[in-house]
Design a protein around this motif. Structure first.
Motif, PDB file in Angstrom:
ATOM      1  N   THR A 167       1.730 -19.204 -20.236  1.00  0.00           N
ATOM      2  CA  THR A 167       0.758 -19.117 -19.958  1.00  0.00           C
ATOM      3  C   THR A 167      -0.965 -19.026 -21.151  1.00  0.00           C
ATOM      4  N   THR A 168      -0.192 -18.496 -21.644  1.00  0.00           N
ATOM      5  CA  THR A 168      -1.051 -17.631 -23.175  1.00  0.00           C
ATOM      6  C   THR A 168      -0.522 -17.686 -24.599  1.00  0.00           C
ATOM      7  N   ASP A 169      -1.202 -17.558 -25.059  1.00  0.00           N
ATOM      8  CA  ASP A 169      -0.551 -17.270 -26.587  1.00  0.00           C
ATOM      9  C   ASP A 169      -0.720 -16.077 -26.703  1.00  0.00           C
ATOM     10  N   ASP A 170      -0.902 -15.445 -26.449  1.00  0.00           N
ATOM     11  CA  ASP A 170      -1.889 -13.981 -26.291  1.00  0.00           C
ATOM     12  C   ASP A 170      -0.398 -12.687 -26.151  1.00  0.00           C
ATOM     13  N   ASP A 171       0.471 -12.256 -27.382  1.00  0.00           N
ATOM     14  CA  ASP A 171       1.799 -11.729 -27.124  1.00  0.00           C
ATOM     15  C   ASP A 171       1.254 -10.710 -26.489  1.00  0.00           C
ATOM     16  N   ARG A 172      -0.422  -9.896 -25.470  1.00  0.00           N
ATOM     17  CA  ARG A 172       0.255  -9.052 -25.240  1.00  0.00           C
ATOM     18  C   ARG A 172       0.230  -9.046 -23.120  1.00  0.00           C
ATOM     19  N   TRP A 173       0.217 -10.272 -22.528  1.00  0.00           N
ATOM     20  CA  TRP A 173       0.548 -10.532 -21.975  1.00  0.00           C
ATOM     21  C   TRP A 173       2.060 -11.354 -21.163  1.00  0.00           C
ATOM     22  N   ASP A 174       2.713 -10.545 -20.597  1.00  0.00           N
ATOM     23  CA  ASP A 174       3.884 -10.925 -19.832  1.00  0.00           C
ATOM     24  C   ASP A 174       4.184 -11.115 -18.468  1.00  0.00           C
ATOM     25  N   CYS A 175       5.154 -11.827 -18.337  1.00  0.00           N
ATOM     26  CA  CYS A 175       5.383 -11.849 -17.195  1.00  0.00           C
ATOM     27  C   CYS A 175       6.993 -11.846 -16.565  1.00  0.00           C
ATOM     28  N   VAL A 176       7.205 -11.662 -14.741  1.00  0.00           N
ATOM     29  CA  VAL A 176       8.760 -11.908 -14.446  1.00  0.00           C
ATOM     30  C   VAL A 176       8.586 -13.193 -13.884  1.00  0.00           C
ATOM     31  N   ASP A 177       9.901 -13.388 -13.337  1.00  0.00           N
ATOM     32  CA  ASP A 177      10.254 -14.760 -12.976  1.00  0.00           C
ATOM     33  C   ASP A 177      10.858 -13.998 -11.409  1.00  0.00           C
ATOM     34  N   VAL A 178      10.465 -14.657 -11.042  1.00  0.00           N
ATOM     35  CA  VAL A 178      10.745 -14.422  -8.755  1.00  0.00           C
ATOM     36  C   VAL A 178      10.792 -15.367  -8.343  1.00  0.00           C
ATOM     37  N   LYS A 179      11.714 -14.917  -7.107  1.00  0.00           N
ATOM     38  CA  LYS A 179      12.385 -16.752  -6.390  1.00  0.00           C
ATOM     39  C   LYS A 179      11.683 -15.847  -5.326  1.00  0.00           C
ATOM     40  N   ALA A 180      11.487 -16.800  -3.606  1.00  0.00           N
ATOM     41  CA  ALA A 180      11.920 -16.490  -2.845  1.00  0.00           C
ATOM     42  C   ALA A 180      12.499 -16.448  -2.508  1.00  0.00           C
ATOM     43  N   VAL A 181      13.351 -15.041  -1.290  1.00  0.00           N
ATOM     44  CA  VAL A 181      14.235 -14.942  -0.491  1.00  0.00           C
ATOM     45  C   VAL A 181      13.960 -15.289   0.889  1.00  0.00           C
ATOM     46  N   ARG A 182      12.612 -14.239   1.870  1.00  0.00           N
ATOM     47  CA  ARG A 182      12.642 -15.311   3.233  1.00  0.00           C
ATOM     48  C   ARG A 182      11.532 -14.229   3.097  1.00  0.00           C
ATOM     49  N   PRO A 183      10.498 -15.896   4.436  1.00  0.00           N
ATOM     50  CA  PRO A 183       9.571 -15.037   5.225  1.00  0.00           C
ATOM     51  C   PRO A 183       9.715 -13.699   5.898  1.00  0.00           C
ATOM     52  N   LEU A 184       8.662 -13.299   5.962  1.00  0.00           N
ATOM     53  CA  LEU A 184       8.472 -12.067   7.461  1.00  0.00           C
ATOM     54  C   LEU A 184       8.881 -12.974   8.634  1.00  0.00           C
ATOM     55  N   LYS A 185       9.297 -12.128   9.271  1.00  0.00           N
ATOM     56  CA  LYS A 185       8.928 -12.364  10.678  1.00  0.00           C
ATOM     57  C   LYS A 185       7.981 -12.960  11.542  1.00  0.00           C
ATOM     58  N   ASN A 186       6.944 -11.376  11.207  1.00  0.00           N
ATOM     59  CA  ASN A 186       5.864 -12.233  11.543  1.00  0.00           C
ATOM     60  C   ASN A 186       5.067 -11.261  10.016  1.00  0.00           C
ATOM     61  N   PRO A 187       3.772 -12.025  10.202  1.00  0.00           N
ATOM     62  CA  PRO A 187       2.746 -11.749   8.873  1.00  0.00           C
ATOM     63  C   PRO A 187       2.572 -10.046   8.779  1.00  0.00           C
ATOM     64  N   VAL A 188       2.007  -9.756   8.056  1.00  0.00           N
ATOM     65  CA  VAL A 188       1.568  -8.158   8.329  1.00  0.00           C
ATOM     66  C   VAL A 188      -0.066  -8.358   7.450  1.00  0.00           C
ATOM     67  N   THR A 189      -0.885  -7.905   8.092  1.00  0.00           N
ATOM     68  CA  THR A 189      -2.135  -8.337   7.803  1.00  0.00           C
ATOM     69  C   THR A 189      -2.625  -7.245   6.929  1.00  0.00           C
ATOM     70  N   LEU A 190      -3.237  -7.206   5.904  1.00  0.00           N
ATOM     71  CA  LEU A 190      -3.853  -6.116   5.584  1.00  0.00           C
ATOM     72  C   LEU A 190      -5.347  -4.759   5.990  1.00  0.00           C
ATOM     73  N   ALA A 191      -5.593  -5.430   7.253  1.00  0.00           N
ATOM     74  CA  ALA A 191      -6.369  -4.154   8.102  1.00  0.00           C
ATOM     75  C   ALA A 191      -4.805  -3.597   9.040  1.00  0.00           C
ATOM     76  N   MET A 192      -3.782  -4.045   9.532  1.00  0.00           N
ATOM     77  CA  MET A 192      -2.332  -3.393  10.066  1.00  0.00           C
ATOM     78  C   MET A 192      -1.619  -2.196   9.257  1.00  0.00           C
ATOM     79  N   CYS A 193      -1.462  -2.702   7.994  1.00  0.00           N
ATOM     80  CA  CYS A 193      -1.709  -2.030   7.034  1.00  0.00           C
ATOM     81  C   CYS A 193      -3.059  -0.588   6.745  1.00  0.00           C
ATOM     82  N   LYS A 194      -3.854  -1.151   7.330  1.00  0.00           N
ATOM     83  CA  LYS A 194      -4.993   0.119   6.486  1.00  0.00           C
ATOM     84  C   LYS A 194      -5.197   0.888   8.469  1.00  0.00           C
ATOM     85  N   ASP A 195      -4.732   0.144   9.649  1.00  0.00           N
ATOM     86  CA  ASP A 195      -4.483   1.153  10.699  1.00  0.00           C
ATOM     87  C   ASP A 195      -3.716   1.808  10.526  1.00  0.00           C
TER      88      ASP A 195
END
Length: 139
Positions: free
Chosen positions: A75-103
């Protein structure tokens, strides 16, 4: 194997869009933060990551796998920026919220809890297992 967390705004790139790409996966492009870029440069094929919806949702919703190591961001011609490719493996059984992590005191040192703005970040194996447990998936 290493573990990571990838953050995306639902309006920019959602879990459903990631899933729709199938085994072909997608570039994790558009990252313009040196620390996040450097984390992607450390990733190896087969590493796993949590897919996190940022903005108003603020929740981990799925698991992705790194399928291509660091390469120039198309998405850029600027050679400073890289990325990786990812594929979906599976959804989580139940989402985990930021609040749950903080708690949860076991996640007090998690990057997500302490630097929620960083778009690509490492996750320790212990943190990975705790998040899976919070999702109702055990270890």
């Amino acid at each position: 194997m290493a573990y990571w967390l990838f953050k995306s705004e639902v309006s920019t790139w959602s879990w459903d869009q990631q899933v729709a790409k199938g085994d072909e996966g997608e570039e994790w492009d558009g990252v313009r933060n040196y620390q996040a870029r450097n984390f992607m440069r450390q990733m190896k094929i087969g590493d796993l990551g949590f897919f996190y919806h940022s903005q108003k949702e603020k929740e981990i919703v799925g698991i992705v796998e790194v399928i291509a190591e660091s390469h120039p961001d198309s998405t850029t011609d600027d050679d400073r920026w890289d990325c990786v490719d990812v594929k979906a493996v599976r959804p989580l059984k139940n989402p985990v919220t930021l609040a749950m992590c903080k708690d949860d005191p076991r996640l007090a040192d998690m990057v997500l809890v302490n630097n929620s703005r960083l778009s690509v970040q490492p996750v320790t194996e212990d943190e990975w297992n705790i998040v899976l447990s919070l999702a109702g998936e055990g270890n």
